[in-house]
Design a protein around this motif. Structure first.
Motif, short mmCIF file in Angstrom:
data_model
loop_
_atom_site.label_atom_id
_atom_site.label_comp_id
_atom_site.label_asym_id
_atom_site.label_seq_id
_atom_site.Cartn_x
_atom_site.Cartn_y
_atom_site.Cartn_z
N ALA A 159 11.65 51.35 0.18
CA ALA A 159 11.84 52.19 -1.01
C ALA A 159 12.17 51.24 -2.13
CB ALA A 159 12.98 53.15 -0.79
N ILE A 160 11.62 51.50 -3.30
CA ILE A 160 11.97 50.71 -4.47
C ILE A 160 12.67 51.62 -5.47
CG2 ILE A 160 9.58 50.93 -5.39
CD1 ILE A 160 10.09 48.19 -6.78
N TYR A 161 13.87 51.16 -5.90
CA TYR A 161 14.64 51.93 -6.88
C TYR A 161 14.45 51.25 -8.23
CZ TYR A 161 16.50 52.99 -2.29
OH TYR A 161 16.61 53.31 -0.95
N GLY A 162 13.42 51.66 -8.92
CA GLY A 162 13.09 51.09 -10.22
C GLY A 162 13.13 52.21 -11.24
N PRO A 163 12.36 52.07 -12.34
CA PRO A 163 12.29 53.19 -13.27
C PRO A 163 11.92 54.49 -12.54
CG PRO A 163 11.23 51.25 -14.20
CD PRO A 163 11.59 50.90 -12.78
N ALA A 164 11.01 54.38 -11.57
CA ALA A 164 10.77 55.50 -10.65
C ALA A 164 11.18 55.03 -9.26
CB ALA A 164 9.31 55.89 -10.66
N THR A 165 11.63 55.97 -8.42
CA THR A 165 11.87 55.62 -7.02
C THR A 165 10.58 55.89 -6.26
OG1 THR A 165 14.24 56.01 -7.02
CG2 THR A 165 13.11 56.32 -4.93
N MET A 166 10.15 54.89 -5.49
CA MET A 166 8.95 55.07 -4.66
C MET A 166 9.25 54.71 -3.22
SD MET A 166 5.67 53.74 -6.84
CE MET A 166 4.55 54.23 -5.51
N LEU A 167 8.53 55.34 -2.31
CA LEU A 167 8.60 54.96 -0.91
C LEU A 167 7.20 54.52 -0.50
CD1 LEU A 167 10.71 56.75 1.73
CD2 LEU A 167 8.54 55.77 2.37
N VAL A 168 7.08 53.32 0.00
CA VAL A 168 5.78 52.78 0.40
C VAL A 168 5.82 52.61 1.91
CG1 VAL A 168 4.15 50.89 0.10
CG2 VAL A 168 5.47 51.69 -1.84
N LEU A 169 4.82 53.19 2.59
CA LEU A 169 4.91 53.37 4.03
C LEU A 169 3.62 53.00 4.73
CD1 LEU A 169 6.47 54.79 6.45
CD2 LEU A 169 5.30 56.89 5.74
N SER A 243 14.01 39.76 -6.28
CA SER A 243 14.22 41.01 -5.57
C SER A 243 12.92 41.23 -4.78
CB SER A 243 14.44 42.14 -6.58
OG SER A 243 14.69 43.35 -5.93
N MET A 244 12.98 40.95 -3.49
CA MET A 244 11.74 40.90 -2.70
C MET A 244 10.94 42.20 -2.78
SD MET A 244 11.15 40.40 1.32
CE MET A 244 9.75 39.53 1.99
N VAL A 245 11.66 43.31 -2.77
CA VAL A 245 10.96 44.60 -2.81
C VAL A 245 10.14 44.73 -4.10
CG1 VAL A 245 11.33 47.09 -2.94
CG2 VAL A 245 12.61 45.74 -1.29
N ALA A 246 10.74 44.34 -5.21
CA ALA A 246 10.03 44.44 -6.49
C ALA A 246 8.84 43.48 -6.50
CB ALA A 246 10.98 44.12 -7.64
N GLU A 247 9.03 42.34 -5.89
CA GLU A 247 7.99 41.32 -5.84
C GLU A 247 6.79 41.82 -4.99
OE1 GLU A 247 8.93 38.34 -8.10
OE2 GLU A 247 10.60 38.28 -6.70
N VAL A 248 7.11 42.35 -3.82
CA VAL A 248 6.05 42.86 -2.92
C VAL A 248 5.36 44.07 -3.56
CG1 VAL A 248 5.62 43.94 -0.67
CG2 VAL A 248 7.07 41.91 -0.82
N HIS A 249 6.16 44.88 -4.23
CA HIS A 249 5.57 46.06 -4.86
C HIS A 249 4.54 45.64 -5.92
CE1 HIS A 249 5.38 50.30 -5.60
NE2 HIS A 249 5.47 50.08 -6.90
N ARG A 250 4.92 44.65 -6.73
CA ARG A 250 3.97 44.16 -7.75
C ARG A 250 2.68 43.67 -7.08
NH1 ARG A 250 6.65 40.06 -9.50
NH2 ARG A 250 5.49 38.64 -8.20
N ILE A 251 2.84 42.97 -5.98
CA ILE A 251 1.66 42.43 -5.30
C ILE A 251 0.79 43.55 -4.73
CG2 ILE A 251 0.95 41.08 -3.26
CD1 ILE A 251 3.31 39.16 -4.00
N LEU A 252 1.43 44.59 -4.18
CA LEU A 252 0.63 45.72 -3.67
C LEU A 252 -0.10 46.43 -4.81
CD1 LEU A 252 3.04 47.24 -0.98
CD2 LEU A 252 0.78 46.25 -0.56
N MET A 253 0.50 46.44 -5.97
CA MET A 253 -0.10 47.14 -7.11
C MET A 253 -1.22 46.34 -7.77
SD MET A 253 1.32 50.11 -7.32
CE MET A 253 1.55 50.18 -5.56
N ARG A 254 -1.03 44.98 -7.89
CA ARG A 254 -2.05 44.26 -8.66
C ARG A 254 -2.38 42.88 -8.10
NH1 ARG A 254 1.77 43.11 -13.86
NH2 ARG A 254 2.57 41.10 -13.23
N GLY A 255 -1.93 42.59 -6.90
CA GLY A 255 -2.23 41.29 -6.30
C GLY A 255 -1.19 40.26 -6.66
N GLY A 256 -1.31 39.09 -6.03
CA GLY A 256 -0.36 38.01 -6.28
C GLY A 256 0.01 37.34 -4.96
N ILE A 257 0.75 36.25 -5.08
CA ILE A 257 1.26 35.60 -3.88
C ILE A 257 2.75 35.39 -4.07
CG2 ILE A 257 0.50 33.31 -4.74
CD1 ILE A 257 0.17 32.50 -1.75
N PHE A 258 3.51 35.68 -3.01
CA PHE A 258 4.97 35.53 -3.02
C PHE A 258 5.33 34.52 -1.94
CE2 PHE A 258 8.89 36.61 -0.77
CZ PHE A 258 9.83 36.66 -1.78
#
Ligand code: F6P
Ligand code: MN
Length: 355
Positions: A159-169, A243-258
């Motif tokens: 779950a990411i608690y950002g401007p919106a809360t999301m659950l990615v599963l 913040s690993m969750v925010a980092e992974v979320h960005r990658i799931l949304m638009r790509g990237g490497i962490f």
């Protein structure tokens, strides 16, 4: 309000019908815990929960009130349903035994209740990461039951608690994102079947550790930084939220490497991130979205765990970049890449021209 959207409960019930319907019920409890945590975190300084405690966790990190409270939220929401053989968490030295008054099941729930918690004081996105494994039969889990490689995970998410809360599963059928509708209290499927682009020009790493990295990681980052003028022939962007969750979320949304690679800062720690409740669940989510997750030398999900809280190097995200970093490790390990030998006055030489 949209009536047509799939709720998390509907999605989970449909996806786990049959063999794993009990796991579906567990995931609905995890989602309830996440909503509680979202409400807690979302109050910010008004909650009175900010700040540190006297205690440290098993990693020797100072625990924050929120670490302890969010851990409690996960335990209380998930312990009662009869699906679990036990739980383990970043915030507990030993696995948690299901109280006598509740029935036992065969699933194991492993979690980091508030990843990146030091960021909550500065109002940056934080998250909860979880992984589900199973043992052969219902009953109290032994310590050894938890030590399964990540490819045995049945489900994973954050779950990411950002401007919106999301659950990615993921339950092994792709990676799907749900957004919390704060008015109705429902998680709604907003990002079905997320796909990580195979290529990227964005990397994330804590470069303050550069001098402690292994040569293959130094090589990769050096090449990214050289941009158009270097061997990659393209400019790269860098991001580091810590913040690993925010980092992974960005990658799931638009790509990237962490990358949180192996370093020699503290030889007792092969990396910073924890295998069982950080790296493995993120690796499964990324793989289910078409990306890759590696230690640099093997798939993260193939690492055979020796201890619940063990650390592991993490390199994950867009497939072609992760594979490139793996190749650099291989070339280094086999002696094919000799960074400081030849040519003498190149970028990769000891005798770099200071000009
Ligand atoms: O729990 C580990 C964590 O907080 C991750 O969320 C994050 O990626 C990392 O640590 C940040 O590390 P550093 O403090 O080195 O930037
Ligand atoms: Mn963490």
């Amino acid at each position: 309000m949209q009536f047509g959207r799939t709720t998390l409960s509907k999605f989970v019930i449909e996806q786990t019908r049959g063999q794993h319907s009990e796991m579906g019920a567990l995931l609905i409890d995890v989602a309830a815990a996440v909503k509680t945590i979202s409400a807690m975190v979302g109050k910010g300084a008004l909650s009175g929960f900010s700040g540190a405690l006297e205690s440290t966790n098993v990693q020797g990190e100072v625990q924050k009130k929120l670490d302890v409270l969010t851990n409690e939220a996960m335990l209380r929401h998930c312990e009662w349903g009869g699906q679990l053989a036990g739980m383990a968490s970043e915030e507990m030295d030993e696995p948690y035994r299901i109280p006598e008054k509740y029935p036992r099941g065969r699933y194991l729930l492993i979690f980091d209740p508030l990843d990146g918690s030091s960021n909550s004081d500065v109002n940056v996105s934080v998250g909860t990461i979880f992984s589900i494994l199973q043992r052969d039969e219902a009953g109290d889990a032994e310590a050894a039951d938890y030590l399964q490689p990540g490819h045995r995970q049945l489900a994973a998410g954050y779950a990411i608690y950002g401007p919106a809360t999301m659950l990615v599963l993921t339950v092994g059928t792709g990676t799907h994102g749900f957004t919390l509708d704060r008015e109705s209290g429902n998680f709604q499927l907003t990002h079905p079947d997320i796909k990580v682009p195979e290529d990227t020009r964005e990397f994330a790493i804590n470069t303050s550790n550069e001098r402690f990295w292994e040569p293959p990681v130094q090589r990769y980052v050096e090449e990214c930084k050289a941009g158009k003028t270097g061997v990659r022939g393209a400019d790269f962007n860098m991001r580091w939220i810590a913040s690993m969750v925010a980092e992974v979320h960005r990658i799931l949304m638009r790509g990237g490497i962490f990358m949180y690679p192996k370093d020699n800062k503290d030889p007792a720690k092969p990396g910073r991130l924890r295998l069982m409740y950080e790296a493995n669940p993120m690796a499964m989510l990324i793989a289910q979205a078409g990306g890759a997750a590696s230690t640099g030398r093997q798939r993260i999900v193939d690492v055979a765990p020796e201890a619940l809280h063990q650390r592991v190097p993490v390199i994950l995200g867009s497939k072609n970049e992760v594979e490139r970093v793996e190749r650099y490790h291989h070339e280094y390990d086999t002696g094919a890449d000799r960074p400081f030998v030849s040519p003498l006055f190149s970028d990769r030489s000891l005798f770099r021209d200071p000009a």
